[in-house]
Motif scaffolding. Structure first.
Motif, PDB file in Angstrom:
ATOM      1  N   LYS A   1       0.914  -1.296  -0.032  1.00 58.20           N
ATOM      2  CA  LYS A   1      -0.143  -0.090  -0.032  1.00 58.20           C
ATOM      3  C   LYS A   1       0.948   1.133   0.137  1.00 58.20           C
TER       4      LYS A   1
ATOM      5  N   ASN B   1       1.171   3.461  -3.387  1.00 60.86           N
ATOM      6  CA  ASN B   1       0.284   4.219  -4.066  1.00 60.86           C
ATOM      7  C   ASN B   1      -0.184   5.343  -2.934  1.00 60.86           C
TER       8      ASN B   1
ATOM      9  N   GLN C   1       2.230   8.139  -3.472  1.00 61.31           N
ATOM     10  CA  GLN C   1       2.119   8.747  -4.701  1.00 61.31           C
ATOM     11  C   GLN C   1       0.819   9.748  -4.529  1.00 61.31           C
ATOM     12  N   GLN C   2      -0.131   9.359  -3.627  1.00 60.61           N
ATOM     13  CA  GLN C   2      -1.314  10.201  -3.609  1.00 60.61           C
ATOM     14  C   GLN C   2      -1.116  11.248  -2.552  1.00 60.61           C
TER      15      GLN C   2
END
Length: 247
Positions: free
Chosen positions: A143, A146, A149-150
């Motif tokens: 996890k 992502n 990245q977010q």
């Protein structure tokens, strides 16, 4: 002609009987995949799997009167193995997320963890805000990829295959920090002077066993077994063994 038909019927009966016996034997075994590279949750020592997740799974199986057939694969392949039917379940410090729940079922949470930052003591990273612009290593398929990245778009992600690779990159200076699960980060910092884990966590989440949606009975049985070992003290003994002084 009559003999031929009888012979074919006999062969069919034997085949069906053998298939039934094989099916019954298979039902006594739970096929579980894991990536044993994430101590203290799962690891390989002297050629044998060990760790909290491994011993917990074996304890659950014992409470169910079952056996575990383990298979080691990379973390990114755990869910696909369950989806393809090559495994009944995956146990490898897997966070329960809404996205993953669309693909597989999860047992009740069995331990609370979360993403944390491991970095060098005395280094430039003191708070989560200090991650911006820094090289941060994460493990492919987790996890953390992502999420960083977010929520941390200014971070320079360095993606690797194994948890230990993240730690190595921080150690040699090719990354400023590693974002990983709390148990592994805490254990590594304890065993390696010069490293620290930020007090401020990135996330606080729960681990669960991923189970095929085609086997709702297995999920139910695992949940009942978890309640059983929590009630009889086995669960707490495993927690004390693997996490006492490691939190």
């Amino acid at each position: 002609m009559k003999f031929s038909q009888t012979f074919r019927i006999t062969l069919l009966a034997l085949a069906l009987g053998g298939a039934s016996a094989a099916s019954q034997a298979a039902s006594d075994t739970i096929r579980v995949v894991t990536d044993p590279t994430f101590p203290p949750m799962e690891m390989t020592v002297d050629g044998k799997r060990t760790g909290f997740d491994i011993e917990l799974t074996e304890a659950l199986a014992q409470a169910m009167g079952k056996k575990i057939a383990w298979t080691d694969i990379d973390f990114k392949g755990l869910i696909p193995a369950v989806l393809s039917g090559r495994a009944d379940a995956a146990m490898s410090a897997i966070y329960i997320t809404d996205a993953r729940k669309q693909a597989v079922d999860f047992t009740d949470p069995y331990y609370a963890g979360g993403l944390v930052v491991l970095t060098k003591s005395g280094g430039p990273i003191k708070t989560l805000k200090d991650l911006d612009g820094r090289r941060v290593t994460v493990q492919v398929g987790t996890k953390s990829v992502n999420y960083m990245q977010q929520h941390y778009p200014k971070v320079q992600r360095v993606e690797v295959e194994k948890n230990q690779e993240m730690f190595n990159l921080v150690d040699i200076g090719r990354a400023d920090a590693a974002v990983t699960g709390k148990p592994a980060a805490k254990l590594f910092a304890q065993q390696n002077p010069g490293f620290t884990v930020l007090d401020e966590q990135i996330t606080t989440e729960e681990y669960g066993i991923a189970v095929s949606k085609n086997e709702p009975g297995l999920t139910k049985d695992l949940n009942q077994a978890l309640k059983t070992i929590q009630a009889n003290g086995v669960y707490q003994r495993l927690v004390d063994k693997w996490f006492e002084g490691k939190k």
